[in-house]
Design a protein around this motif. Sequence first.
Motif, short mmCIF file in Angstrom:
data_model
loop_
_atom_site.label_atom_id
_atom_site.label_comp_id
_atom_site.label_asym_id
_atom_site.label_seq_id
_atom_site.Cartn_x
_atom_site.Cartn_y
_atom_site.Cartn_z
N TYR A 128 -26.81 21.39 13.86
CA TYR A 128 -25.41 21.20 13.55
C TYR A 128 -24.86 19.99 14.32
CZ TYR A 128 -25.62 25.91 11.62
OH TYR A 128 -25.95 27.03 10.88
N ILE A 129 -24.00 19.24 13.67
CA ILE A 129 -23.35 18.11 14.32
C ILE A 129 -22.18 18.61 15.16
CG2 ILE A 129 -24.01 16.57 12.43
CD1 ILE A 129 -21.05 16.73 11.49
N GLY A 130 -21.52 17.68 15.87
CA GLY A 130 -20.39 18.08 16.69
C GLY A 130 -19.08 18.15 15.93
N TRP A 131 -18.79 17.13 15.12
CA TRP A 131 -17.54 17.10 14.38
C TRP A 131 -17.57 16.03 13.31
CZ3 TRP A 131 -17.90 15.16 19.39
CH2 TRP A 131 -17.59 13.81 19.57
N ILE A 132 -16.59 16.08 12.43
CA ILE A 132 -16.35 15.04 11.44
C ILE A 132 -14.98 14.45 11.73
CG2 ILE A 132 -16.09 14.50 8.98
CD1 ILE A 132 -17.83 16.94 8.39
N ASP A 133 -14.90 13.12 11.93
CA ASP A 133 -13.62 12.54 12.30
C ASP A 133 -12.72 12.34 11.09
OD1 ASP A 133 -14.23 10.12 11.02
OD2 ASP A 133 -14.66 9.04 12.87
N LYS A 134 -11.52 11.83 11.32
CA LYS A 134 -10.53 11.69 10.26
C LYS A 134 -10.98 10.75 9.15
CE LYS A 134 -7.94 7.93 12.43
NZ LYS A 134 -6.61 7.47 12.93
N ASN A 135 -11.95 9.88 9.47
CA ASN A 135 -12.46 8.93 8.48
C ASN A 135 -13.70 9.43 7.76
OD1 ASN A 135 -10.47 6.93 9.28
ND2 ASN A 135 -11.73 6.59 11.11
N GLY A 136 -14.09 10.66 8.07
CA GLY A 136 -15.26 11.24 7.43
C GLY A 136 -16.56 10.96 8.15
N LYS A 137 -16.51 10.29 9.29
CA LYS A 137 -17.73 9.99 10.05
C LYS A 137 -18.25 11.26 10.71
CE LYS A 137 -19.56 7.09 13.79
NZ LYS A 137 -20.70 6.64 12.98
N ARG A 138 -19.55 11.52 10.56
CA ARG A 138 -20.21 12.68 11.14
C ARG A 138 -20.79 12.28 12.50
NH1 ARG A 138 -21.39 16.61 7.39
NH2 ARG A 138 -23.39 17.15 8.37
#
Length: 743
Positions: free
Chosen positions: A485-495
């Motif tokens: 699992y990744i940590g988060w997805i930012d407001k621009n959609g970057k994983r």
Amino acid sequence: MSRKIRFLLIAIAFGLANSQGAPPSVGDPVGIRMQFVHPDNEMAYFIIDDGDGRWISTAQGISLYPLAFTHSYFSPGKKARQWRSVSITGNLSPWLPAPVEIAGESLPESAPLPASFSTSASPEKSGSFPGSVTGGSEYDKLWIAAHFKNLVPLGRLQLRPDAGFPTDFEIETTVDGGKHWLPVPAARFFHFPSPPGDRVVEIPLNGVVADGVRVVSFRREADANGKFTLHVRGMEAFEGEKPPFEVSGLAPELVATWNNLWLTFGSAQNEIHERFDPTWPTGRPYSGGMLTILATEWSLWNAMKMVWCHSEYLPKLAEVLAAYPVDEEGYVWVTTTSEKHLEHSRHYNVVPLYISAVSYYYLMTRDKGFIESRDPKTGEPILDKVRRAMRMLTDGLGGSSGLVTVKDPEMQGTPDSKSNTYWDAWPFGHQDAFMNAHYYEAVGYYAELLAALGDNTEAARFRALRPAIKKKFNETFWDETNGRYIGWIDKNGKRVDFGFVFVNLEAVALGLSTPERAGKIMEWIDGKREVVGDTSVGADIYHYKIAPRSNTLAAEAGEAGYFKLFWNGNIVATKDSSQAWNLNAQNGGIILFVSYYDLHARERALGPDNAAERMKVILEESVGDQLRRMPKNPVIGIGTAVGVLREFPESGLVPFYFVDGVMGLRPAAEGLVIAPGLPAEWKSATLRDFHFAGKTWMVTADHSIRDPKSESGSDGTIHITVPAGRTTLLTPDGKLSAINSRQ
């Protein structure tokens, strides 16, 4: 002069405050409240002359703060009790009177433990007490040790003074026959005044489990003959209460160490606390374990640690849970006085943690007074605050769809964003895996709370939401290429993925991952599967042994700016900075509590035997130093790579694994679910002094029985025994039945 008088008046006022009311009885705990402010607020300890032949010592703390201390008597009568304070530089207060009258009839004092003895000069064990040992200089480390036949919990140690009683000494214990001796932090004394010959010096040890104890002297004055001698006329140890954890099938020294880890990082009873209060971290001049930090970031962990053992600080936890402000939108403040973590950023992750904490507290205690409590400032019922916090998650942040999205413009997951979570050097935010995992957990606890309160319709609605959250979590945060699992997805959609081990272990431990994905995660963390590009692979992920690294991809190896310490000038992690890989607990270092989720993840994905092997490694590491680790950062000189001591009360979750992992005790609407996770090689495990629904229980899980049973003890404790391989339900009214486990 006036300053000294003021200090003395404060001290006398506190010393006499406890003399009111009906007299206590023999054997009862007798309270005394003491305070003496030394110049410069020095560290100091107290000596209580109980008026009955004992000098009872306390741990150190900053002399600015008062200490509430309890002790007991073995005989009735009027006691000319008095006390004094001794500072770390040798300032002594006068003796201050605190007389007390004790009612009842005399009780026989328990016999001391049979022991053999050794000294630094004669390390071979002998049956007779040596009395003294002489060194070549005033600074030679001299010691006299008592050895016991078996490992026992030590309640107190009594030293009988002689001429030349040490002024600078500490008490140490061992669990392995003297191979390793570990200090008891609360039993470290400087400038100890010379006791009269008719007094014994009594040092509380609070149940530390040991097969040996010794008094160690670091400095002595020369005697009349010019020799530097440690003199003690007698040394007697007395057994304390039985320890909470017992295992048949694990090496006794490891069971002892497990109990001692709880004493250090769970209850923290033998630690030094600056304010004589285990709810505050200590750094002057010591670093030790602590009970709790009373902030919402720790609220669930606090409830888990404190409710089962009915901590004396439990009322304080209940008070702050009722007092945390919850704004109109449902955001829960991080403390009772601040909406921002360290006045820097709002942590939306505390919202689900708060819901879980209140739910857990009630489900474990069934305390109507708690769930009906009100905010001391606004008068709002605590349950209304919890409901509003949940509405923020489901409605305000979109959680009814299965996925929470943080909308605050400061927490959007970009390099210039602020952190949304406990892991405050990383800009978790926007669509945050760590927060969504805790959202899943909170919905589960909240559903059980609602059902326990009789709101079955709402409970069913939230139970039905859990599968949707699990589905969304896996769709949103799983990275098929890296198998984690990744940590988060930012407001621009970057994983964003830096190999966040803690995110993945919590996902497995909480039941969010599928069995296949859990297997892939554990293969990666165990080093059996390498992720291309990671900084740490293979066995190096457990470089620190007691916990896996927090992340496996160095912050400076990825896109710049994602890791920064806002509390120290916004230092960004680069290969040459003080927060480079392996120099910070959040960037290649460790925080011990992650091992709690590691153990649960292993039990769920790989079985109890695998979890037990991992715990065995932690315990074997603990035998030599009790995990008192704080390696120094070579760039800035302070410890930052390892999070175990001081402001890490969550370290206590690792020994707590015995409660909800080994014994499998977790609260639900219907009662207490008991689903033991015993490895095959353990015959049985027992947990003592477990508190549930207003009663005290002793719970045993045993591989050899098929049906649960219970019996009441003469002391009011109810002893229940359950089959180790099945799940049992204990209802609040004490009924036992076999059930199917609900994940």
